[in-house]
Design an enzyme around this catalytic site. Structure first.
Site, PDB file in Angstrom:
ATOM      1  CG  ASP A  68      40.051  44.896  42.562  1.00 13.01           C
ATOM      2  OD1 ASP A  68      41.183  44.790  42.061  1.00 13.01           O
ATOM      3  OD2 ASP A  68      39.170  44.014  42.443  1.00 13.01           O
ATOM      4  CG  HIS A  84      36.847  41.090  42.392  1.00 15.33           C
ATOM      5  ND1 HIS A  84      37.823  41.300  41.456  1.00 15.33           N
ATOM      6  CD2 HIS A  84      35.933  40.271  41.840  1.00 15.33           C
ATOM      7  CE1 HIS A  84      37.520  40.611  40.362  1.00 15.33           C
ATOM      8  NE2 HIS A  84      36.384  39.984  40.573  1.00 15.33           N
ATOM      9  CG  HIS A 144      40.373  39.215  47.534  1.00 16.63           C
ATOM     10  ND1 HIS A 144      39.163  39.821  47.788  1.00 16.63           N
ATOM     11  CD2 HIS A 144      40.574  39.323  46.194  1.00 16.63           C
ATOM     12  CE1 HIS A 144      38.651  40.273  46.646  1.00 16.63           C
ATOM     13  NE2 HIS A 144      39.490  39.989  45.672  1.00 16.63           N
ATOM     14  CG  ASP A 199      39.523  43.959  38.880  1.00 15.98           C
ATOM     15  OD1 ASP A 199      39.392  45.067  39.443  1.00 15.98           O
ATOM     16  OD2 ASP A 199      39.706  42.899  39.513  1.00 15.98           O
TER      17      ASP A 199
HETATM   18 ZN   LIG Z   1      39.667  42.371  41.450  1.00 19.23          ZN
END
Ligand SMILES: [Zn+2]
Length: 254
Positions: free
Chosen positions: A135, A137, A100, A197
């Site tokens: 991931d 996200h 990120h 995750d």
């Molecule tokens: Zn994540």
């Protein structure tokens, strides 16, 4: 197979409590116990960080007190990418995560983009790079950094089109997207942003241990059809089963 790891990754620094040192500490213990070799990274130089991040962003990270941890994490990513470039698959068990982090901004417990820094370090030796971000996200920082770069392709399975609906996705569909990402085998090296995750008991509630092993296998097979150079970097993954997810992934990946 080598696991890039430093005891310094167990340092406590102000972070969201889910991103705690036990994530890597327990995973390192577990991996060492079953025979993986842990090797120590170097801290990433300012010069290598600057290939990806602007001065203002770097200064902000310094002021926040996270520079040391973030630079060592990026250094671990570089070590894994360099091992892979030499032909040895590697996994970097690092924190803080990085996907990120864009050139001038970061969120989600990330400071520097470990993957982007590692990729820029091994270019131009490795010219065409495929990054697969597993991931939960979307790796917005990595996508932002490589937007417009025709030699680096970033794939986020589960987020490949505008009609994406995570709630209708099953594990088989997820794996299929990774398979299709690997159909093009013209890449010199494959980097995996390995967040866990998406695990059944973690936030994503989707993938089991067997699925992580399969993901590792799919990537290994895809890589072998091409240049056979691959590495993976830890991103997210917050459930106490993280070490088992990593172990399962590595069983296939190696
Ligand atoms: Zn994540």
């Amino acid at each position: 197979m080598k696991i890039v790891y430093s005891r310094k990754y167990e340092a406590r620094y102000p972070a969201n409590p889910v991103e705690n040192p036990d994530r890597v500490r327990l995973s390192a213990q577990e991996l060492e116990k079953i025979g993986y070799e842990l090797i120590e990274p170097d801290t990433c130089s300012l010069q290598n960080i600057s290939r990806v991040h602007g001065r203002e962003h770097i200064d902000r990270v310094i002021k926040s007190g996270h520079f040391e941890a973030a630079a060592l994490s990026a250094g671990g990513a570089i070590k894994a990418a360099e091992l892979a470039r030499e032909g040895e698959p590697a996994f970097a068990l690092i924190r803080p995560p990085g996907h990120h982090a864009a050139a001038n901004r970061a969120w989600g417990m990330c400071y520097f983009n470990n993957m982007a820094i590692a990729v820029q370090k091994i270019r131009p030796n490795a010219k065409r790079v495929l990054i697969i971000d597993i991931d939960l996200h979307f790796g917005d920082g990595t996508v932002s950094i490589f937007r417009g770069d025709h030699e680096v392709k970033v794939v986020n399975p589960g987020s490949v089109d505008a009609n994406f609906d995570y709630l209708t996705l099953n594990a088989a569909g997820y794996l299929k997207q990774i398979e299709s990402a690997l159909e093009d085998n013209s890449f010199d090296i494959i980097g995996i942003s390995a967040g866990f995750d998406t695990y059944q008991e973690d936030w994503g509630g989707l993938l089991g241990f067997d699925d992580y092993q399969k993901i590792g296998e799919i990537i290994k097979e895809g890589s072998k059809c091409g240049a056979d150079r691959r590495f993976a970097l830890l991103e997210g993954g917050y459930h106490p089963d993280l070490s088992i997810c990593i172990r399962s992934f590595l069983k296939g990946f190696w």
